[in-house]
Every structure is written in C-alpha cells, then in structure tokens.
Design a protein around this motif. Structure first.
Motif, PDB file in Angstrom:
ATOM      1  N   LEU C  35      68.171 -53.661 -19.257  1.00 33.84           N
ATOM      2  CA  LEU C  35      69.193 -52.611 -19.101  1.00 33.84           C
ATOM      3  C   LEU C  35      69.100 -51.587 -20.224  1.00 33.84           C
ATOM      4  O   LEU C  35      69.158 -50.377 -19.986  1.00 33.84           O
ATOM      5  CB  LEU C  35      70.600 -53.220 -19.106  1.00 33.84           C
ATOM      6  CG  LEU C  35      71.089 -53.913 -17.849  1.00 33.84           C
ATOM      7  CD1 LEU C  35      72.482 -54.489 -18.104  1.00 33.84           C
ATOM      8  CD2 LEU C  35      71.119 -52.966 -16.649  1.00 33.84           C
ATOM      9  N   ILE C  36      68.961 -52.077 -21.449  1.00 35.28           N
ATOM     10  CA  ILE C  36      68.873 -51.160 -22.601  1.00 35.28           C
ATOM     11  C   ILE C  36      67.641 -50.268 -22.455  1.00 35.28           C
ATOM     12  O   ILE C  36      67.687 -49.066 -22.715  1.00 35.28           O
ATOM     13  CB  ILE C  36      68.846 -51.957 -23.924  1.00 35.28           C
ATOM     14  CG1 ILE C  36      70.175 -52.701 -24.121  1.00 35.28           C
ATOM     15  CG2 ILE C  36      68.574 -51.030 -25.113  1.00 35.28           C
ATOM     16  CD1 ILE C  36      70.190 -53.648 -25.318  1.00 35.28           C
ATOM     17  N   PRO C  41      70.345 -43.975 -23.548  1.00 36.99           N
ATOM     18  CA  PRO C  41      70.623 -44.640 -24.841  1.00 36.99           C
ATOM     19  C   PRO C  41      72.112 -44.721 -25.178  1.00 36.99           C
ATOM     20  O   PRO C  41      72.528 -45.659 -25.855  1.00 36.99           O
ATOM     21  CB  PRO C  41      69.895 -43.748 -25.855  1.00 36.99           C
ATOM     22  CG  PRO C  41      68.885 -42.988 -25.067  1.00 36.99           C
ATOM     23  CD  PRO C  41      69.421 -42.847 -23.677  1.00 36.99           C
ATOM     24  N   GLU C  42      72.907 -43.781 -24.681  1.00 38.75           N
ATOM     25  CA  GLU C  42      74.332 -43.792 -25.048  1.00 38.75           C
ATOM     26  C   GLU C  42      75.163 -44.685 -24.127  1.00 38.75           C
ATOM     27  O   GLU C  42      76.394 -44.768 -24.292  1.00 38.75           O
ATOM     28  CB  GLU C  42      74.896 -42.362 -25.056  1.00 38.75           C
ATOM     29  CG  GLU C  42      74.908 -41.666 -23.721  1.00 38.75           C
ATOM     30  CD  GLU C  42      73.614 -40.909 -23.408  1.00 38.75           C
ATOM     31  OE1 GLU C  42      72.534 -41.326 -23.899  1.00 38.75           O
ATOM     32  OE2 GLU C  42      73.673 -39.926 -22.657  1.00 38.75           O
ATOM     33  N   ASN C  72      71.392 -55.291 -32.586  1.00 39.77           N
ATOM     34  CA  ASN C  72      70.816 -54.190 -33.363  1.00 39.77           C
ATOM     35  C   ASN C  72      70.430 -53.009 -32.468  1.00 39.77           C
ATOM     36  O   ASN C  72      70.303 -51.885 -32.951  1.00 39.77           O
ATOM     37  CB  ASN C  72      69.592 -54.676 -34.146  1.00 39.77           C
ATOM     38  CG  ASN C  72      69.987 -55.571 -35.304  1.00 39.77           C
ATOM     39  OD1 ASN C  72      71.137 -55.545 -35.754  1.00 39.77           O
ATOM     40  ND2 ASN C  72      69.046 -56.370 -35.793  1.00 39.77           N
ATOM     41  N   ARG C  73      70.234 -53.282 -31.185  1.00 36.28           N
ATOM     42  CA  ARG C  73      69.930 -52.201 -30.230  1.00 36.28           C
ATOM     43  C   ARG C  73      71.214 -51.676 -29.572  1.00 36.28           C
ATOM     44  O   ARG C  73      71.142 -50.870 -28.658  1.00 36.28           O
ATOM     45  CB  ARG C  73      68.954 -52.695 -29.162  1.00 36.28           C
ATOM     46  CG  ARG C  73      67.592 -53.121 -29.740  1.00 36.28           C
ATOM     47  CD  ARG C  73      66.657 -53.594 -28.643  1.00 36.28           C
ATOM     48  NE  ARG C  73      66.252 -52.500 -27.761  1.00 36.28           N
ATOM     49  CZ  ARG C  73      65.780 -52.676 -26.522  1.00 36.28           C
ATOM     50  NH1 ARG C  73      65.666 -53.902 -26.015  1.00 36.28           N
ATOM     51  NH2 ARG C  73      65.422 -51.642 -25.787  1.00 36.28           N
ATOM     52  N   GLY C  74      72.377 -52.157 -29.987  1.00 37.37           N
ATOM     53  CA  GLY C  74      73.623 -51.580 -29.499  1.00 37.37           C
ATOM     54  C   GLY C  74      74.474 -52.477 -28.632  1.00 37.37           C
ATOM     55  O   GLY C  74      75.601 -52.117 -28.279  1.00 37.37           O
ATOM     56  N   LEU C  75      73.954 -53.645 -28.255  1.00 35.44           N
ATOM     57  CA  LEU C  75      74.747 -54.544 -27.409  1.00 35.44           C
ATOM     58  C   LEU C  75      76.004 -55.011 -28.126  1.00 35.44           C
ATOM     59  O   LEU C  75      75.943 -55.424 -29.293  1.00 35.44           O
ATOM     60  CB  LEU C  75      73.912 -55.776 -27.025  1.00 35.44           C
ATOM     61  CG  LEU C  75      74.674 -56.840 -26.221  1.00 35.44           C
ATOM     62  CD1 LEU C  75      75.035 -56.327 -24.822  1.00 35.44           C
ATOM     63  CD2 LEU C  75      73.871 -58.132 -26.126  1.00 35.44           C
ATOM     64  N   VAL C  76      77.126 -54.975 -27.410  1.00 39.15           N
ATOM     65  CA  VAL C  76      78.382 -55.541 -27.917  1.00 39.15           C
ATOM     66  C   VAL C  76      78.592 -56.909 -27.268  1.00 39.15           C
ATOM     67  O   VAL C  76      78.458 -57.051 -26.048  1.00 39.15           O
ATOM     68  CB  VAL C  76      79.569 -54.607 -27.609  1.00 39.15           C
ATOM     69  CG1 VAL C  76      80.907 -55.306 -27.860  1.00 39.15           C
ATOM     70  CG2 VAL C  76      79.459 -53.330 -28.446  1.00 39.15           C
ATOM     71  N   ILE C  77      78.885 -57.897 -28.093  1.00 42.60           N
ATOM     72  CA  ILE C  77      79.167 -59.252 -27.624  1.00 42.60           C
ATOM     73  C   ILE C  77      80.678 -59.454 -27.640  1.00 42.60           C
ATOM     74  O   ILE C  77      81.325 -59.230 -28.671  1.00 42.60           O
ATOM     75  CB  ILE C  77      78.510 -60.294 -28.555  1.00 42.60           C
ATOM     76  CG1 ILE C  77      76.989 -60.129 -28.600  1.00 42.60           C
ATOM     77  CG2 ILE C  77      78.934 -61.703 -28.154  1.00 42.60           C
ATOM     78  CD1 ILE C  77      76.254 -60.719 -27.450  1.00 42.60           C
ATOM     79  N   ASP C  78      81.233 -59.886 -26.497  1.00 38.89           N
ATOM     80  CA  ASP C  78      82.670 -60.180 -26.416  1.00 38.89           C
ATOM     81  C   ASP C  78      82.860 -61.668 -26.150  1.00 38.89           C
ATOM     82  O   ASP C  78      82.440 -62.175 -25.107  1.00 38.89           O
ATOM     83  CB  ASP C  78      83.322 -59.408 -25.258  1.00 38.89           C
ATOM     84  CG  ASP C  78      83.306 -57.902 -25.455  1.00 38.89           C
ATOM     85  OD1 ASP C  78      83.595 -57.453 -26.573  1.00 38.89           O
ATOM     86  OD2 ASP C  78      83.009 -57.188 -24.479  1.00 38.89           O
TER      87      ASP C  78
END
Lengths: 121, 121, 121
Positions: C35-36, C41-42, C72-78
C-alpha cells in the motif's frame, strides 16, 4: 436530480480474496453469484485476487468453469501484479480474461475512493 | 446544516459474519458489545449472518443468551434467506427476532451504499 | 474545485488485524508495505490491532523489525485499549510508538465515517 443519477448508476462492489483454501474459493464464488442475482444488472462487480489466492486463477484450480461462468455474467477478475511477480507467474499462465492490477490491496482502496462497496467474505 | 444533521444521525455499522467456528462467533459478539459501548447510543448496528455462520442463530448455539442480551441492547440480527434455503432451515427454526434479508452479501452492499461502515472481524 | 481538493488530500486507509497467526501477521505487513509503495506518499495508513493479534505489538514477535521499518515509512499503529485491559498488558509493554485507541472496532468505524477506505486482509 442527484438521486436520480445515483439510482441510474449503482455503485460497484469489490470483493477481496487472499486465502488459499479451495473450499473458501468455492464459498466466495457462491457469494459473487448471489451478488449478481441480487443487485441491479448494471452493477459492476470485481473480484480482486492476491497473495495465496492466486491459485484460483491457474488452470489447475477446481473452479475454472465456475469462474468462466461468472465472467460470462459480467464479473471482472483482477489479479495482483505484485503477487504474480513474487510467485514467478506470467499473465499468460493465468486463465483467460483476468485483468492485471499493479497492486491488489491498492486497487481495493482506489475502488472504495470511487464509492464502491467492499466485501471480504 | 448538513453537518448538524450528520452529527444528529450517526451512520450505522454492518458487521459481517460467515464463519462456522463458535470461538469466532464469541469474538465477533464481543466486538459488537464493544461497538455498542463505544459508539453513540442511536447508532444502528446490524450483524449479517450467512453461510456456515448460520448455526449461531439456531437454538443449539452456545451463544444464544449473549445474542439475546445484545438484541436487548439494540443489535439487529440479519439472517440470509439464500442460506436458509440451501440449508433447509425455516425462519421459525431460528432464535427469536432475527430479521430475514434476501441475500446477506447484497445486504452488506446496500447498507454501505447508504453510508454505513463495514466491519469484517 | 472539489476534485482538486480531493486529489490534494487523498483519503486514508485503515487496515484491520485481529488474528493470532504470525504467518498472517507477515502477510498483512507485506500488504501494508505494498500500500505504501502504491498509494500517494501523503496517504495516511493505520494498522488497527485488537484481540488475539495484539502479540504483534509485544517485544517477542518475530516481526518487530518489519513493524519498525513500516513505522519509519509513515505507518501508524493503533492498539485497542479494550484488548490491553482484558489481556492485562500495559501500554509500556508494547513496542515503541504504538498509539492507543479506546476501542479498535469503533476506531475502524470512525475512520470510515471520515471517508477512509477499509481493508481486512
């Protein structure tokens, strides 16, 4: 006016399949058949296949005839290019008339952005 | 004005269950309970059950009391008519107050078209 | 004008993980990586983890380095607070930089209400 337009062009449906089990494949194909029966004839339905589910699109699958019959009823099959690359499968090895999308998961996102419904049986 | 209206009527949630495992049923019922706890009281929540999951709605399921308690908290149960037909189950054989929808998968699509969120635990 | 705005701010994606199998965890992390790679990128991407999947966020998981690289590539973990409570896990026991949400399933609903796409690999 807006509602009339929406009624005339129902939003599509993407169905997500990434499992390897042929019994699961059979169930998902039944779900797709039920969708075709129940929704408006002009509804676009795409079955997006990636990861270990890719076997459904190889000639050895027990479901080749069922897939063919659903394609004849309008179903679009989308195979994930990332999966083909990692599994060393060429598009020519797939059953006929499978569309190739660059990324199966990204395609599922893009369709939802277009207002399509999402199903993950 | 539009935002006020939306805030006053939160969109609903359809939860999709098509697996046979009673441990999975227990997990999904916990998820539904957590949704009821966390979302606005007027949020409509429907649990759509089809395929091998239909056993959850038969009197022999170990989860009958949990389902009843969730119904009492507002949960709507939707059973798939296609599944009942193929499994030779009549609506009268189901636990009380299960709604019947013509097609479980199509119902999940129609609710999403109405703006409902979709969850497939 | 509306389309320009939409193009400038692509809607986000929530990815739903509630399974315990480390092989499944690996597959979902590959999906997130794809997906990334494929989306703008945004694009905001959140991986929502609850129930038996919580082990992915403990130091003993075989996937700690992969998760770190995706963060580090922007993924947020919830991580789901309900799960932490029922499993007697404190936020400090989780791998670094995991966000805590009160309810994982409710968070998946709230993001969809904001127009995010939903994926359940």
């Amino acid at each position: 006016m807006k509602n009339v337009t929406e009624a005339a062009t129902p939003s599509g449906v993407v169905v997500h399949l990434d499992e390897t089990d042929p019994a699961k494949h059979a169930a998902v194909l039944r779900n797709v058949s039920n969708l075709i029966d129940a929704l408006e004839p002009e509804t676009q339905i795409e079955l997006v296949i990636h990861g270990p589910a890719i076997g459904l699109l190889l000639p050895g699958s027990p479901h080749n005839e069922t897939v063919r019959a659903l394609q004849n009823r309008g179903l679009v099959i989308d195979a994930c290019q990332n999966t083909l690359r990692s599994e060393h499968i060429t598009p020519e090895q797939l059953i006929p008339d499978a569309a190739i999308v660059p990324s199966g998961v990204a395609h599922l996102v893009l369709r939802q952005r277009e207002g399509w419904a999402y199903l993950r049986p």
